[in-house]
Design an enzyme around this catalytic site. Structure first.
Site, PDB file in Angstrom:
ATOM      1  N   GLY A 171       7.029  -4.840   5.924  1.00  8.71           N
ATOM      2  CA  GLY A 171       7.330  -4.153   4.658  1.00  8.71           C
ATOM      3  C   GLY A 171       7.890  -2.764   4.916  1.00  8.71           C
ATOM      4  N   HIS A 172       7.211  -2.022   5.801  1.00  3.31           N
ATOM      5  CA  HIS A 172       7.716  -0.693   6.161  1.00  3.31           C
ATOM      6  C   HIS A 172       9.062  -0.820   6.883  1.00  3.31           C
ATOM      7  CE1 HIS A 172       3.178  -0.118   6.385  1.00  3.31           C
ATOM      8  NE2 HIS A 172       3.506   0.820   5.525  1.00  3.31           N
ATOM      9  N   GLY A 184       8.418   1.171  -1.647  1.00  2.00           N
ATOM     10  CA  GLY A 184       8.342  -0.276  -1.836  1.00  2.00           C
ATOM     11  C   GLY A 184       7.928  -0.660  -3.250  1.00  2.00           C
ATOM     12  N   GLN A 185       8.573  -1.690  -3.760  1.00  2.00           N
ATOM     13  CA  GLN A 185       8.168  -2.285  -5.047  1.00  2.00           C
ATOM     14  C   GLN A 185       6.717  -2.762  -4.999  1.00  2.00           C
ATOM     15  OE1 GLN A 185       9.721  -2.670  -8.027  1.00  2.00           O
ATOM     16  NE2 GLN A 185       8.061  -3.935  -8.857  1.00  2.00           N
ATOM     17  N   ASP A 211       4.133  -1.230  -4.260  1.00  2.00           N
ATOM     18  CA  ASP A 211       3.300  -0.239  -4.943  1.00  2.00           C
ATOM     19  C   ASP A 211       4.067   0.256  -6.164  1.00  2.00           C
ATOM     20  OD1 ASP A 211       0.941   0.174  -2.933  1.00  2.00           O
ATOM     21  OD2 ASP A 211       2.750   0.133  -1.720  1.00  2.00           O
ATOM     22  N   MET A 234       2.741  -8.205   2.249  1.00  2.00           N
ATOM     23  CA  MET A 234       2.278  -7.529   3.471  1.00  2.00           C
ATOM     24  C   MET A 234       1.638  -6.199   3.105  1.00  2.00           C
ATOM     25  SD  MET A 234       5.057  -8.281   6.350  1.00  2.00           S
ATOM     26  CE  MET A 234       5.503  -9.951   6.726  1.00  2.00           C
TER      27      MET A 234
HETATM   28  P1  AMP Z   1       1.811   2.706   2.936  1.00  2.00           P
HETATM   29  O1  AMP Z   1       1.926   2.898   4.407  1.00  2.00           O
HETATM   30  O2  AMP Z   1       0.954   1.562   2.532  1.00  2.00           O
HETATM   31  O3  AMP Z   1       1.501   3.993   2.207  1.00  2.00           O
HETATM   32  O4  AMP Z   1       3.272   2.282   2.447  1.00  2.00           O
HETATM   33  C1  AMP Z   1       4.402   3.067   2.733  1.00  2.00           C
HETATM   34  C2  AMP Z   1       5.575   2.550   1.944  1.00  2.00           C
HETATM   35  O5  AMP Z   1       5.827   1.188   2.316  1.00  2.00           O
HETATM   36  C3  AMP Z   1       5.323   2.556   0.427  1.00  2.00           C
HETATM   37  O6  AMP Z   1       6.512   2.926  -0.238  1.00  2.00           O
HETATM   38  C4  AMP Z   1       4.977   1.126   0.146  1.00  2.00           C
HETATM   39  O7  AMP Z   1       5.266   0.723  -1.176  1.00  2.00           O
HETATM   40  C5  AMP Z   1       5.862   0.396   1.147  1.00  2.00           C
HETATM   41  N1  AMP Z   1       5.337  -0.942   1.414  1.00  2.00           N
HETATM   42  C6  AMP Z   1       4.082  -1.270   1.812  1.00  2.00           C
HETATM   43  N2  AMP Z   1       3.958  -2.604   1.898  1.00  2.00           N
HETATM   44  C7  AMP Z   1       5.147  -3.133   1.565  1.00  2.00           C
HETATM   45  C8  AMP Z   1       5.658  -4.464   1.452  1.00  2.00           C
HETATM   46  N3  AMP Z   1       4.909  -5.535   1.710  1.00  2.00           N
HETATM   47  N4  AMP Z   1       6.933  -4.626   1.063  1.00  2.00           N
HETATM   48  C9  AMP Z   1       7.725  -3.555   0.786  1.00  2.00           C
HETATM   49  N5  AMP Z   1       7.302  -2.279   0.864  1.00  2.00           N
HETATM   50  C10 AMP Z   1       6.031  -2.069   1.252  1.00  2.00           C
END
Ligand code: AMP
Length: 299
Positions: free
Chosen positions: A36-37, A147-148, A150, A184
């Site tokens: 995802g990241h 990411g969508q 969140d 993810m």
């Molecule tokens: P986090 O590390 O969980 O704070 O996420 C960092 C960025 O990655 C945020 O913009 C999230 O929305 C995005 N993100 C996390 N998981 C996914 C995913 N499965 N698909 C797309 N974007 C994601």
């Protein structure tokens, strides 16, 4: 890829780049990176001249009973992944690089932060908006990628950037999923085998909701109730299942225009969230990313 801890050093690097006319893209993360990241880094690589990722497990967005202490960390693997994706700079501050005991400023996007996930995670989104505002000021990105997955966070950040006149374009990437549909998430490592096997029910319930809307159902309460029922049948303890206006995140009378179908629940003690955003016009139903460039003077 260069790794930098100090905000001042990041500013100096960005100052030089901006003088040379480079565009800067920022992907804020909490590390424990997954596909995802990676998809957001690739998106940034394709659109921005200089790509900055940040890894910071922001203390201000965790409640006192939440999982900051045990939040997954995988710094070396994260660095290798970012490097392989062509990321130019990793900003990896320590708590003390971003916060001090003297801090008194809050960044609160009202209304949008108190609904959906904000109901059970009081203060969470204020922590998110505070750290993202700081990252925007330090990195001064031309584009920032979220990411969508969140969706509520993405809407709140677009509102904040517009309200504070931050000259940044917010770009969303689609939710990246495992083969069985589970979105993810760094937190998926908390799932034991049995919970992992049941977890895709959250996405199945959203697909079923979309199919209902495609079949002509326009009743937000009935569609939300269907999501909650399917989640419960799949073994989830449901926190919420809601069909709301995609921009205001408020209850709607009828499913039309831009709507967000969002839900959260616990399975085997792990909290998962997921969502689908739709644009509904007459009989046409289209899955979309919740991007509102029209909110910003700088889009
Ligand atoms: P986090 O590390 O969980 O704070 O996420 C960092 C960025 O990655 C945020 O913009 C999230 O929305 C995005 N993100 C996390 N998981 C996914 C995913 N499965 N698909 C797309 N974007 C994601």
């Amino acid at each position: 890829m260069k790794t930098v801890k100090a905000p001042r050093e990041v500013r100096e690097i960005i100052d030089r780049l901006k003088r040379d006319g480079a565009s800067v893209g920022l992907i804020p993360t909490m590390g424990a990176l997954h596909e995802g990241h990676a998809s957001l880094v690739r998106l940034a690589r394709s659109r921005s001249g200089f790509v900055v990722a940040s890894i910071f497990v922001n203390p201000k967005q965790f409640g006192p009973r939440e999982d900051r202490g045990r939040y997954p960390r995988a710094f070396d693997g994260d660095c290798r992944l970012l490097e392989s994706l062509g990321c130019d700079l990793l900003f990896h501050p320590a708590d003390g690089d971003l916060y001090s005991h003297a801090d008194r400023t809050r960044v609160a996007v009202e209304g949008l932060s108190d609904v959906l996930c904000g109901t059970s995670r009081s203060g969470h989104f204020h922590g998110v908006t505070l750290v993202v505002a700081k990252l925007f000021n330090i990195v001064r990105p031309d584009e920032a990628y979220f990411g969508q997955k969140d969706a509520q966070q993405a809407v709140i950040i677009q509102r904040m950037a517009a309200d504070l006149d931050v000259p940044v374009r917010i770009v969303l990437g689609p939710t990246i999923r495992e083969a069985d549909g589970l979105a993810m998430s760094s937190r998926n490592v908390y799932l034991d085998d049995s919970s992992r096997a049941s977890a895709p029910a959250i996405y199945r319930s959203l697909r079923a909701a979309k199919e209902r809307v495609e079949a002509g159902d326009r009743d937000p309460v009935a569609v939300a109730a269907g999501v909650a029922r399917m989640m419960r049948e799949g073994g989830f303890e449901v926190e919420y299942a809601s069909v709301v206006d995609g921009a205001a995140l408020e209850a709607i009378e009828r499913i039309e225009g831009i709507v967000l179908i969002a839900c959260a629940g616990r399975i085997g003690g792990t909290r998962l969230i997921d969502n689908i955003a739709l644009r509904v016009a007459g009989t046409k139903v289209e899955e979309i990313l919740l991007m509102f460039p029209e909110w910003s003077r700088y889009a």
